[in-house]
Design a protein around this motif. Structure first.
Motif, short mmCIF file in Angstrom:
data_model
loop_
_atom_site.label_atom_id
_atom_site.label_comp_id
_atom_site.label_asym_id
_atom_site.label_seq_id
_atom_site.Cartn_x
_atom_site.Cartn_y
_atom_site.Cartn_z
N ALA A 33 0.84 -1.20 0.00
CA ALA A 33 0.00 0.00 0.00
C ALA A 33 0.88 1.25 0.00
O ALA A 33 1.88 1.31 0.68
CB ALA A 33 -0.90 0.01 1.23
N VAL A 34 0.49 2.23 -0.78
CA VAL A 34 1.22 3.50 -0.83
C VAL A 34 0.69 4.38 0.30
O VAL A 34 -0.51 4.67 0.35
CB VAL A 34 1.02 4.20 -2.20
CG1 VAL A 34 1.74 5.53 -2.22
CG2 VAL A 34 1.52 3.31 -3.31
N ILE A 35 1.57 4.78 1.20
CA ILE A 35 1.15 5.63 2.32
C ILE A 35 2.07 6.86 2.42
O ILE A 35 3.18 6.85 1.91
CB ILE A 35 1.11 4.87 3.66
CG1 ILE A 35 2.47 4.30 4.03
CG2 ILE A 35 0.08 3.77 3.62
CD1 ILE A 35 2.49 3.66 5.41
N LEU A 36 1.57 7.86 3.09
CA LEU A 36 2.29 9.11 3.26
C LEU A 36 3.26 8.98 4.43
O LEU A 36 2.92 8.45 5.49
CB LEU A 36 1.29 10.24 3.52
CG LEU A 36 1.83 11.65 3.60
CD1 LEU A 36 2.42 12.07 2.25
CD2 LEU A 36 0.73 12.60 3.99
N HIS A 37 4.49 9.48 4.22
CA HIS A 37 5.51 9.49 5.25
C HIS A 37 5.99 10.93 5.46
O HIS A 37 5.82 11.77 4.59
CB HIS A 37 6.71 8.63 4.84
CG HIS A 37 6.40 7.18 4.70
ND1 HIS A 37 5.79 6.66 3.59
CD2 HIS A 37 6.61 6.14 5.53
CE1 HIS A 37 5.65 5.36 3.73
NE2 HIS A 37 6.13 5.01 4.91
N TRP A 38 6.63 11.18 6.58
CA TRP A 38 7.20 12.49 6.87
C TRP A 38 8.60 12.29 7.43
O TRP A 38 8.81 11.46 8.32
CB TRP A 38 6.34 13.25 7.86
CG TRP A 38 6.93 14.58 8.24
CD1 TRP A 38 7.01 15.70 7.46
CD2 TRP A 38 7.53 14.93 9.49
NE1 TRP A 38 7.60 16.72 8.15
CE2 TRP A 38 7.93 16.26 9.42
CE3 TRP A 38 7.75 14.24 10.67
CZ2 TRP A 38 8.55 16.92 10.46
CZ3 TRP A 38 8.37 14.89 11.71
CH2 TRP A 38 8.76 16.22 11.61
N CYS A 39 9.56 13.04 6.90
CA CYS A 39 10.94 12.97 7.37
C CYS A 39 11.24 14.23 8.17
O CYS A 39 11.08 15.35 7.68
CB CYS A 39 11.90 12.86 6.19
SG CYS A 39 13.64 12.83 6.69
#
Length: 132
Positions: A33-39
């Motif tokens: 699944a494509v999910i949003l990440h934050w760095c």
């Protein structure tokens, strides 16, 4: 195992790989699944598949590099190799050209057609400026 536990396990794996810099925004669903990440290091939100985020080195997130789109396709570098294949536009949309057309009393339909931008966008601008 419920989704909360899967998300916790995925976040722990991310913390191990990225030293706590990358956080998965929505809940983990599955490895594909494509999910949003934050760095937190480069302060960037990007899309990625968990299997690739934890996978091979060339598939992982590199800070300050473009990473991917909403479909999970990765951009590991900015390339100009494919620019020649793209169709060149006759008239590039610039704010100066747009304002010039507004000042010269072009209709929203003419501006939309000439600059190849959405008519509702042009009409919305005219309404906010009190021109319609």
């Amino acid at each position: 195992m419920d989704y909360y536990n899967k998300h916790q396990l995925y976040q722990k794996a991310l913390d191990t790989k990225y030293d706590g810099r990358v956080i998965a925004k929505p809940s983990y669903l599955n490895p594909r699944a494509v999910i949003l990440h934050w760095c937190s290091e480069c302060d960037t939100e990007f899309y990625g598949r968990p299997s690739k985020m934890l996978g091979k080195d060339h598939e992982r997130h590199n800070c300050f590099m473009p990473y991917g789109d909403s479909r999970g396709h990765q951009f590991l570098s900015i390339s100009t190799a494919n620019n020649s294949r793209k169709k060149k536009k006759k008239d590039e949309v610039t704010s100066e050209r747009f304002y010039e057309m507004v000042i010269n009393d072009y209709t929203p339909q003419e501006i939309s057609k000439a600059l190849d931008i959405a008519l509702p966008l042009v009409k919305d601008y005219f309404k906010t400026e009190g021109l319609l």
